[in-house]
Design a protein around this motif. Structure first.
Motif, PDB file in Angstrom:
ATOM      1  N   ASN A  21      -4.585  25.320 -77.862  1.00 33.26           N
ATOM      2  CA  ASN A  21      -5.046  24.517 -77.071  1.00 33.26           C
ATOM      3  C   ASN A  21      -6.262  24.805 -77.989  1.00 33.26           C
ATOM      4  OD1 ASN A  21      -6.578  23.742 -75.212  1.00 33.26           O
ATOM      5  ND2 ASN A  21      -6.022  25.630 -73.809  1.00 33.26           N
ATOM      6  N   LEU A  22      -6.506  23.906 -79.277  1.00 35.06           N
ATOM      7  CA  LEU A  22      -7.505  23.960 -79.976  1.00 35.06           C
ATOM      8  C   LEU A  22      -9.397  22.910 -79.060  1.00 35.06           C
ATOM      9  CD1 LEU A  22      -8.790  24.131 -83.083  1.00 35.06           C
ATOM     10  CD2 LEU A  22      -8.265  21.678 -83.107  1.00 35.06           C
ATOM     11  N   PRO A  23      -8.680  22.144 -78.903  1.00 31.51           N
ATOM     12  CA  PRO A  23     -10.352  21.630 -78.073  1.00 31.51           C
ATOM     13  C   PRO A  23     -11.389  22.515 -77.058  1.00 31.51           C
ATOM     14  CG  PRO A  23      -8.564  19.739 -78.224  1.00 31.51           C
ATOM     15  CD  PRO A  23      -8.007  21.462 -78.738  1.00 31.51           C
ATOM     16  N   HIS A  24      -9.974  23.666 -76.635  1.00 29.76           N
ATOM     17  CA  HIS A  24     -10.429  24.584 -75.289  1.00 29.76           C
ATOM     18  C   HIS A  24     -11.404  25.888 -76.100  1.00 29.76           C
ATOM     19  CE1 HIS A  24     -10.426  26.839 -71.974  1.00 29.76           C
ATOM     20  NE2 HIS A  24     -10.155  28.177 -72.706  1.00 29.76           N
ATOM     21  N   TYR A  25     -10.080  26.164 -77.221  1.00 31.22           N
ATOM     22  CA  TYR A  25     -11.474  27.176 -77.578  1.00 31.22           C
ATOM     23  C   TYR A  25     -12.048  26.735 -78.917  1.00 31.22           C
ATOM     24  CZ  TYR A  25      -6.873  29.432 -76.100  1.00 31.22           C
ATOM     25  OH  TYR A  25      -6.065  30.627 -75.089  1.00 31.22           O
ATOM     26  N   SER A  45     -24.166  19.776 -87.285  1.00 31.29           N
ATOM     27  CA  SER A  45     -24.260  18.547 -87.061  1.00 31.29           C
ATOM     28  C   SER A  45     -23.469  17.816 -85.765  1.00 31.29           C
ATOM     29  CB  SER A  45     -23.542  17.441 -88.074  1.00 31.29           C
ATOM     30  OG  SER A  45     -22.240  17.443 -87.911  1.00 31.29           O
ATOM     31  N   PHE A  46     -22.989  18.081 -85.085  1.00 29.89           N
ATOM     32  CA  PHE A  46     -21.813  18.302 -84.124  1.00 29.89           C
ATOM     33  C   PHE A  46     -23.059  18.399 -82.220  1.00 29.89           C
ATOM     34  CE2 PHE A  46     -19.840  21.095 -85.913  1.00 29.89           C
ATOM     35  CZ  PHE A  46     -19.331  22.336 -85.447  1.00 29.89           C
ATOM     36  N   LYS A  55     -17.351  18.358 -75.105  1.00 35.04           N
ATOM     37  CA  LYS A  55     -16.561  18.528 -74.872  1.00 35.04           C
ATOM     38  C   LYS A  55     -15.465  17.451 -75.396  1.00 35.04           C
ATOM     39  CE  LYS A  55     -16.031  21.407 -70.776  1.00 35.04           C
ATOM     40  NZ  LYS A  55     -17.269  21.844 -71.195  1.00 35.04           N
ATOM     41  N   ASP A  56     -14.291  17.429 -75.980  1.00 31.75           N
ATOM     42  CA  ASP A  56     -13.689  16.553 -76.750  1.00 31.75           C
ATOM     43  C   ASP A  56     -14.266  15.993 -78.142  1.00 31.75           C
ATOM     44  OD1 ASP A  56     -11.194  16.626 -74.819  1.00 31.75           O
ATOM     45  OD2 ASP A  56     -11.946  15.735 -73.607  1.00 31.75           O
ATOM     46  N   ASN A  57     -14.750  16.879 -78.338  1.00 33.66           N
ATOM     47  CA  ASN A  57     -15.499  16.384 -80.238  1.00 33.66           C
ATOM     48  C   ASN A  57     -15.022  16.047 -81.491  1.00 33.66           C
ATOM     49  OD1 ASN A  57     -17.220  16.709 -82.625  1.00 33.66           O
ATOM     50  ND2 ASN A  57     -19.252  16.177 -80.764  1.00 33.66           N
ATOM     51  N   PRO A  58     -14.201  15.329 -82.123  1.00 30.08           N
ATOM     52  CA  PRO A  58     -13.437  15.773 -82.674  1.00 30.08           C
ATOM     53  C   PRO A  58     -14.076  16.806 -84.368  1.00 30.08           C
ATOM     54  CG  PRO A  58     -13.146  13.454 -82.539  1.00 30.08           C
ATOM     55  CD  PRO A  58     -14.613  14.278 -81.649  1.00 30.08           C
ATOM     56  N   LYS A  59     -15.510  16.379 -84.541  1.00 31.93           N
ATOM     57  CA  LYS A  59     -15.861  17.360 -85.468  1.00 31.93           C
ATOM     58  C   LYS A  59     -16.018  18.919 -84.868  1.00 31.93           C
ATOM     59  CE  LYS A  59     -18.857  13.495 -87.436  1.00 31.93           C
ATOM     60  NZ  LYS A  59     -19.772  12.729 -87.814  1.00 31.93           N
ATOM     61  N   ASN A  61     -13.990  20.224 -82.786  1.00 39.47           N
ATOM     62  CA  ASN A  61     -12.741  20.819 -83.198  1.00 39.47           C
ATOM     63  C   ASN A  61     -12.355  20.897 -84.276  1.00 39.47           C
ATOM     64  OD1 ASN A  61     -12.359  20.664 -80.443  1.00 39.47           O
ATOM     65  ND2 ASN A  61     -11.714  18.470 -80.599  1.00 39.47           N
ATOM     66  N   ALA A  62     -13.070  19.977 -86.019  1.00 42.40           N
ATOM     67  CA  ALA A  62     -12.493  20.349 -87.058  1.00 42.40           C
ATOM     68  C   ALA A  62     -13.224  21.265 -87.649  1.00 42.40           C
ATOM     69  CB  ALA A  62     -12.647  19.293 -87.661  1.00 42.40           C
ATOM     70  N   HIS A  63     -14.212  21.730 -87.221  1.00 44.24           N
ATOM     71  CA  HIS A  63     -15.052  22.200 -87.544  1.00 44.24           C
ATOM     72  C   HIS A  63     -14.480  24.384 -87.620  1.00 44.24           C
ATOM     73  CE1 HIS A  63     -18.736  25.416 -88.184  1.00 44.24           C
ATOM     74  NE2 HIS A  63     -18.352  24.919 -89.728  1.00 44.24           N
ATOM     75  N   ALA A  64     -14.065  24.057 -86.258  1.00 44.04           N
ATOM     76  CA  ALA A  64     -13.532  25.328 -85.348  1.00 44.04           C
ATOM     77  C   ALA A  64     -12.142  26.029 -85.642  1.00 44.04           C
ATOM     78  CB  ALA A  64     -13.204  25.673 -83.746  1.00 44.04           C
ATOM     79  N   GLU A  65     -11.859  24.859 -86.481  1.00 43.99           N
ATOM     80  CA  GLU A  65     -10.376  24.778 -87.064  1.00 43.99           C
ATOM     81  C   GLU A  65     -10.385  25.262 -88.268  1.00 43.99           C
ATOM     82  OE1 GLU A  65      -6.129  22.208 -87.290  1.00 43.99           O
ATOM     83  OE2 GLU A  65      -7.819  21.425 -86.972  1.00 43.99           O
ATOM     84  N   LYS A  66     -11.201  25.132 -89.404  1.00 45.91           N
ATOM     85  CA  LYS A  66     -11.516  25.474 -90.296  1.00 45.91           C
ATOM     86  C   LYS A  66     -12.144  26.834 -91.030  1.00 45.91           C
ATOM     87  CE  LYS A  66     -14.157  24.332 -94.642  1.00 45.91           C
ATOM     88  NZ  LYS A  66     -14.657  22.993 -95.519  1.00 45.91           N
ATOM     89  N   VAL A  67     -13.194  27.072 -89.675  1.00 45.41           N
ATOM     90  CA  VAL A  67     -13.213  28.388 -89.400  1.00 45.41           C
ATOM     91  C   VAL A  67     -12.001  30.023 -88.624  1.00 45.41           C
ATOM     92  CG1 VAL A  67     -15.285  30.021 -88.074  1.00 45.41           C
ATOM     93  CG2 VAL A  67     -15.991  27.808 -88.810  1.00 45.41           C
ATOM     94  N   PHE A  68     -11.245  29.327 -88.548  1.00 47.79           N
ATOM     95  CA  PHE A  68     -10.516  30.359 -87.804  1.00 47.79           C
ATOM     96  C   PHE A  68      -9.146  30.106 -89.084  1.00 47.79           C
ATOM     97  CE2 PHE A  68     -13.101  30.275 -84.245  1.00 47.79           C
ATOM     98  CZ  PHE A  68     -12.392  31.257 -83.407  1.00 47.79           C
TER      99      PHE A  68
END
Length: 148
Positions: A21-25, A45-46, A55-59, A61-68
């Protein structure tokens, strides 16, 4: 005692749950950061041009995914090598460029742990929290070393 395979497994299983649930988290993670440090908004930047956390911001989501994901990778490295080595040599410079200081690492750590508590739900435990905390500390130390 070093970082254990059990700790790595705890981190990896909750990392997999995070990605489900990447977008939510991702929104939750940045909301926690901004609750603690509203001025941090300008460091991303985002977030600069938005009111609150979009919400629903690809940048985002991508940054959070990278950090985690980097924390999860840190857990793997701690088991395999006993230390964390950055795969991206530019991370130190990027953090310097964005004005990151020690206090920011504390805010991100708190937000990360609060997010993982939400991700884990009834599977949350002090042991899980510690596994993420130690892995994050290893990653943060490697980034700080690259910043110096």
């Amino acid at each position: 005692m070093g970082y254990t395979e059990k700790q790595q497994t705890l981190v990896n299983s909750s990392w997999e749950a995070f990605k489900q649930n990447l977008p939510h988290y991702s929104v939750l993670f940045y909301t926690f950061i901004l609750e603690k440090a509203p001025a941090a908004k300008d460091m991303f930047s985002f977030l600069k041009e938005s009111d609150g956390v979009p919400k629903d911001n690809p940048k985002l989501n991508a940054h959070a995914e990278k950090v985690f994901g980097m924390v999860s990778d840190a857990a793997v490295q701690l088991v395999a090598k006993g230390e964390v080595v950055l795969g991206d040599a530019t991370l130190g410079g990027i953090h310097i460029q964005n004005g990151v200081v020690d206090a920011h690492f504390v805010v991100v750590k708190e937000a990360l742990l609060k997010t993982i508590k939400e991700v884990a739900g009834d599977k949350w435990s002090e042991e899980l929290n510690t596994a993420w905390e130690v892995a994050y500390d290893g990653l943060a130390a490697a980034i700080k070393k690259a910043m110096s």
